[in-house]
Design a protein around this motif. Structure first.
Motif, short mmCIF file in Angstrom:
data_model
loop_
_atom_site.label_atom_id
_atom_site.label_comp_id
_atom_site.label_asym_id
_atom_site.label_seq_id
_atom_site.Cartn_x
_atom_site.Cartn_y
_atom_site.Cartn_z
N ARG A 77 0.81 -1.22 0.00
CA ARG A 77 0.00 0.00 0.00
C ARG A 77 0.84 1.26 0.00
N LYS A 78 2.14 1.10 0.23
CA LYS A 78 3.08 2.23 0.15
C LYS A 78 2.66 3.41 1.03
N ILE A 79 2.23 3.11 2.22
CA ILE A 79 1.91 4.18 3.19
C ILE A 79 3.25 4.75 3.67
N PRO A 80 3.40 6.08 3.67
CA PRO A 80 4.69 6.63 4.13
C PRO A 80 4.97 6.24 5.59
N LEU A 81 6.24 5.97 5.87
CA LEU A 81 6.61 5.55 7.23
C LEU A 81 6.32 6.64 8.26
N ASP A 82 6.30 7.91 7.81
CA ASP A 82 6.08 8.97 8.79
C ASP A 82 4.61 9.29 9.01
N ARG A 83 3.73 8.46 8.45
CA ARG A 83 2.29 8.66 8.69
C ARG A 83 2.00 8.49 10.19
N ALA A 84 1.29 9.46 10.75
CA ALA A 84 0.93 9.35 12.17
C ALA A 84 0.01 8.14 12.34
N GLU A 85 0.03 7.54 13.47
CA GLU A 85 -0.88 6.42 13.77
C GLU A 85 -0.61 5.19 12.91
N ALA A 86 0.60 5.09 12.35
CA ALA A 86 0.93 3.87 11.60
C ALA A 86 1.96 3.07 12.38
N ALA A 87 1.78 1.76 12.41
CA ALA A 87 2.80 0.89 13.00
C ALA A 87 3.82 0.55 11.92
N TRP A 88 5.04 0.26 12.32
CA TRP A 88 6.04 -0.21 11.36
C TRP A 88 6.14 -1.73 11.48
N ARG A 89 5.98 -2.37 10.34
CA ARG A 89 6.12 -3.83 10.30
C ARG A 89 7.29 -4.19 9.42
N ILE A 90 7.81 -5.38 9.61
CA ILE A 90 8.93 -5.83 8.81
C ILE A 90 8.44 -6.89 7.82
N ASN A 91 8.96 -6.82 6.61
CA ASN A 91 8.59 -7.79 5.59
C ASN A 91 9.30 -9.11 5.87
N THR A 92 8.54 -10.12 6.27
CA THR A 92 9.17 -11.41 6.58
C THR A 92 9.11 -12.38 5.39
N LEU A 93 8.51 -11.92 4.28
CA LEU A 93 8.41 -12.81 3.11
C LEU A 93 9.78 -13.12 2.55
N THR A 94 10.70 -12.17 2.70
CA THR A 94 12.03 -12.35 2.12
C THR A 94 12.98 -13.09 3.07
N ALA A 95 12.46 -13.47 4.26
CA ALA A 95 13.34 -14.16 5.22
C ALA A 95 13.59 -15.60 4.79
N ASP A 96 14.82 -16.02 4.88
CA ASP A 96 15.13 -17.44 4.65
C ASP A 96 14.76 -18.22 5.90
N LEU A 97 15.06 -19.51 5.88
CA LEU A 97 14.93 -20.29 7.11
C LEU A 97 15.85 -19.68 8.15
N ILE A 98 15.40 -19.63 9.38
CA ILE A 98 16.21 -19.06 10.46
C ILE A 98 16.93 -20.20 11.17
N GLU A 99 18.19 -19.95 11.46
CA GLU A 99 18.98 -20.98 12.13
C GLU A 99 19.40 -20.47 13.50
N LEU A 100 19.04 -21.21 14.54
CA LEU A 100 19.43 -20.82 15.91
C LEU A 100 20.30 -21.91 16.52
N CYS A 101 21.32 -21.52 17.27
CA CYS A 101 22.10 -22.48 18.05
C CYS A 101 21.33 -22.75 19.33
N ALA A 102 21.11 -24.03 19.63
CA ALA A 102 20.34 -24.36 20.83
C ALA A 102 21.18 -25.18 21.79
N PHE A 103 21.00 -24.89 23.08
CA PHE A 103 21.73 -25.61 24.11
C PHE A 103 21.17 -27.02 24.24
N PRO A 104 21.96 -28.09 24.45
CA PRO A 104 23.41 -28.01 24.54
C PRO A 104 24.13 -27.98 23.19
#
Ligand SMILES: [Zn+2]
Length: 292
Positions: A131-158
């Motif tokens: 929708r290309k709403i400007p980031l400086d629009r009052a009363e708008a939240a900023w969200r991150i585009n997660t469509l471009t995220a690859d698989l996430i890799e986390l190191c887990a204990f142990p």
């Protein structure tokens, strides 16, 4: 495995309960095992639910559980003067600035009601992405585009890896809220980076947060977070198999303190809820139940 710093990160939005005690004591046990120091970080950005008595309850509960903190506030006034997240707002603003330069953000004006009406799952599926709403629009939240995220890799204990996409319930998560305050994900990540936490212990219910924050760290280009190790513990349920919640009821630590209970009594109750075959009353018996 050796670590430098882990953290206990309660939110002052209610009185702590046995589930929090379980998480704190488990964190202490893992810190001892891995040589990590413990930072107390009180997440107080949600100003609407903030109450001084909840912060005091955190300090009283840590004393009650005989947990010693290596870094962080010593009491309520020290917390408010030196350690409140309010003092780190410039750090969060910096990170938001970096994110806004990344082209991965979009502004969203959807209300909670609207999001729920758009998809029966109630998940946000990216309505405002194009929708290309400007980031400086009052009363708008900023969200991150997660469509471009690859698989996430986390190191887990142990010593294993968690490799997963960002789950649907966390898609397009918010980094700046409509009131322009940083979101939980943003503040938690910036704090972990700032204090150089390298061992993150949290409930299994926050696995999606770990995945989201790891993705966020890539976009902001925070190098340390990637090398953090995670431990997601099981969630303590009450006798009816329901998640414990913040309240003043029988499972609140405040209630137990007022009734003259001590650490052994708390461990006994936790052992019961963990399904221990025999009653427990010592930290060593608790550690034996933990299985790590
Ligand atoms: Zn939207």
């Amino acid at each position: 495995m050796k670590f430098n710093l882990t953290r206990i990160a309660p939110t002052p939005s209610g009185f702590l309960h046995l589930g929090n005690a379980y998480s704190f004591l488990l964190t202490q046990a893992l810190a001892e095992k891995t040589g990590a120091k413990i930072l107390l970080r009180i997440d107080d950005l949600d100003r609407e639910r903030y109450r001084k008595e909840y912060v005091q309850d955190i300090f009283d509960s840590l004393d009650f559980l005989e947990i010693s903190i290596d870094q962080g506030p010593k009491n309520l006034s020290d917390f408010e003067q030196e350690w409140s997240q309010i003092h780190r707002l410039p750090l969060y603003q910096n990170a938001l600035q970096k994110l806004s330069d990344s082209n991965q953000l979009f502004a969203c004006t959807c209300s909670r009601k609207k999001i729920q009406s758009m998809d029966s799952s109630g998940y946000y599926l990216g309505h405002c992405l194009d929708r290309k709403i400007p980031l400086d629009r009052a009363e708008a939240a900023w969200r991150i585009n997660t469509l471009t995220a690859d698989l996430i890799e986390l190191c887990a204990f142990p010593d294993h890896k968690i490799i997963q996409p960002i789950p649907l319930d966390t898609s397009f998560f918010i980094v700046r809220k409509k009131d322009q305050m940083p979101s939980y994900h943003l503040a938690s990540l910036v704090d972990d980076q700032h204090f150089e936490v390298d061992f993150i212990i949290r409930g299994m219910d926050l696995l999606s947060s770990s995945l989201a924050q790891s993705y966020l760290s890539e976009v902001i280009d925070f190098k340390n977070f990637k090398y953090s190790t995670f431990y997601h513990h099981s969630i303590l349920k009450d006798r009816k198999r329901k998640k414990l919640s913040k309240s003043e009821g029988a499972t609140s630590l405040q209630h137990l303190r007022k009734n003259g209970k001590n650490l052994s009594d708390v461990l006994g109750l936790i052992g019961e809820l963990m399904g221990s075959p025999a009653p427990i009353s010592t930290m060593n018996e608790f550690k034996n139940l933990l299985n790590f």
